[in-house]
Design a protein around this motif. Structure first.
Motif, short mmCIF file in Angstrom:
data_model
loop_
_atom_site.label_atom_id
_atom_site.label_comp_id
_atom_site.label_asym_id
_atom_site.label_seq_id
_atom_site.Cartn_x
_atom_site.Cartn_y
_atom_site.Cartn_z
N HIS A 192 4.66 8.20 8.88
CA HIS A 192 5.24 8.36 7.55
C HIS A 192 5.61 9.82 7.29
N LYS A 204 0.84 -1.19 0.00
CA LYS A 204 0.00 0.00 0.00
C LYS A 204 0.89 1.24 0.00
N GLU A 205 0.44 2.24 -0.71
CA GLU A 205 1.20 3.49 -0.75
C GLU A 205 1.24 4.11 0.63
N LYS A 206 2.42 4.51 1.06
CA LYS A 206 2.58 5.10 2.37
C LYS A 206 2.17 6.57 2.32
N ARG A 207 0.98 6.83 2.78
CA ARG A 207 0.40 8.16 2.70
C ARG A 207 1.00 9.08 3.77
N ASN A 255 -8.59 14.88 2.50
CA ASN A 255 -8.93 13.61 1.85
C ASN A 255 -8.68 12.48 2.85
N GLU A 256 -9.76 11.86 3.32
CA GLU A 256 -9.63 10.82 4.35
C GLU A 256 -9.13 9.49 3.80
N LYS A 257 -9.09 9.33 2.51
CA LYS A 257 -8.67 8.06 1.92
C LYS A 257 -7.24 7.72 2.34
N GLY A 258 -7.07 6.54 2.90
CA GLY A 258 -5.74 6.08 3.30
C GLY A 258 -5.20 6.70 4.57
N THR A 293 -0.11 7.41 9.20
CA THR A 293 0.11 8.56 8.34
C THR A 293 1.04 9.57 9.04
N THR A 311 -4.52 6.92 8.28
CA THR A 311 -4.48 6.06 9.46
C THR A 311 -3.52 6.67 10.47
#
Length: 392
Positions: A311, A154-157, A300-303, A308, A305
């Motif tokens: 990261h 998964k892309e590290k947001r 933008n709440e997508k991804g 976040t 956590t």
């Protein structure tokens, strides 16, 4: 102590004799071979050495797991248990010696739509069958040569600039703000933040740091305290930046318990439950969303956590000029693989946004133009002089 010999193929080898039987052990490193020697001796002492060619896989995997449990974390125990209970039905009632490469492939194929689970299942089965080789039940591990399933990455947001600002001005209560600060400005994993106590903080008048050496994980929604971190490299001292030091000092003095994050119930001195943690993260996200709406800023709440924030801390290290080795320490990584990807990505981004080459080209064109104009001016002047001399 066992004597190790390095083979031509690069592997290390040793032999151990137990109860008159000689066991040959091989590994890629001395550290791993040491571990195999210890495991073999432990199994022998516990009477877990199954040598019969008639032993069933289901019996052997259970004995293998019992020997492994003392050496792994509670969360890993639960993960292994789930794999062992649910994903080996195809081979459970097969004799270990009858398991072929094709049988292993079928086990993996059953999980083709779940790559992460397929990867864990393969890794577990490989460990069990390697153990069977060490126990002289198998001559060769049938997992060898089978392509390991790829993990879905998964892309590290990270927080955008706008979101970073929102986390500074959102109306968090003290507990929520402390969790965000430790995650965003210290880069702690959620399980590390949940385990923090007042005793982990070392603060004087102008500076301070927090020591990371334990975790709280969840197994079946129950909080499990562990007096160790994800790996040996995760034990570290993280500096507390000047901008967060006053609040950290205030928060530590304001709470009544030694633990920083406890259940919001009558049992005040227990680590927060899984449900309490989920509620904390939900409230943090809700308050960021509300502040974004209030200030008309995009969120933008997508991804998004708890990771976040961690990261984002990795990018703060990069932009602060911290080199890769130092960043590896602050993040608590055993190697720089993940951080290297982050740094390479940011390097590429910086190169994409870098105007130095473009500026050089512009300046060169301007300089060339000026040089040409100058030469042309000189040539015109000479030509004019010639013309004048002709007339005179």
């Amino acid at each position: 102590m066992a004597k190790y010999k390095k083979r031509k193929d690069g592997r290390y080898h040793t032999s151990i004799t137990l109860d008159g039987k000689k066991y040959e052990l091989y590994s890629k490193s001395i550290k791993e071979l040491d571990k195999k020697v210890i495991e073999l001796r432990v199994k022998y002492e516990q009477g877990l050495m199954l040598k019969s060619p008639t032993v069933l896989f289901k019996d052997y995997k259970e004995r293998w797991f019992e020997a492994k449990k003392p050496m792994i974390s509670a969360k890993s125990i639960a993960s292994y248990q789930s794999i062992l209970d649910n994903h080996f039905t195809r081979i459970d009632y097969m004799k270990i010696v009858d398991i072929k490469k094709t049988d292993v492939q079928y086990v993996i194929n059953d999980l083709i739509d779940k790559p992460n689970t397929a990867n864990k299942t393969y890794m577990t089965l490989n460990q069990i069958l390697e153990n069977a080789v060490d126990d002289d039940i198998l001559n060769k591990n049938p997992c060898r040569g089978i392509k390991k399933p790829k993990i879905e990455t998964k892309e590290k947001r990270i927080l955008t600039d706008e979101e970073f600002y929102l986390t500074e001005v959102a109306d968090f209560n003290d507990r929520e703000k402390m969790f965000v600060i430790m995650s965003k400005y210290c880069g702690l994993r959620p399980e590390e933040t949940r385990a923090l106590t007042k005793d982990d903080f070392f603060i004087n008048n102008n500076s301070g740091y927090v020591r990371i050496n334990k975790t709280v994980v969840y197994v079946s929604n129950k909080a499990i305290f562990q007096q160790f971190t994800k790996n040996s490299s995760s034990i570290r001292d993280i500096p507390l930046f000047a901008n967060i030091l006053p609040f950290v000092r205030y928060y530590l003095s304001s709470i009544q318990t030694n633990k920083l994050f406890t259940n919001l119930s009558n049992k005040k001195d227990e680590y927060m439950s899984s449900q309490s943690y989920k509620w904390l993260i939900k409230k943090i996200k809700d308050k960021i969303r509300y502040k974004a709406w209030e200030l008309k800023i995009e969120f933008n709440e997508k991804g998004f956590t708890a990771y976040t924030f961690r990261h984002t801390y990795a990018t703060l290290l990069y932009y602060s000029g911290i080199n890769l080795k130092e960043a590896e320490y602050y993040m608590g990584h055993t190697d720089s693989k993940m951080l290297n990807q982050v740094y390479i990505h940011l390097d590429k981004q910086a190169l994409r946004e870098n105007n130095s080459i473009e500026d050089y080209i512009k300046n060169k064109l301007i300089l060339n133009k000026q040089t040409i104009q100058s030469k042309t001016s000189v040539q015109d002047s000479v030509q004019n002089q010639i013309e004048i001399e002709k007339v005179t």
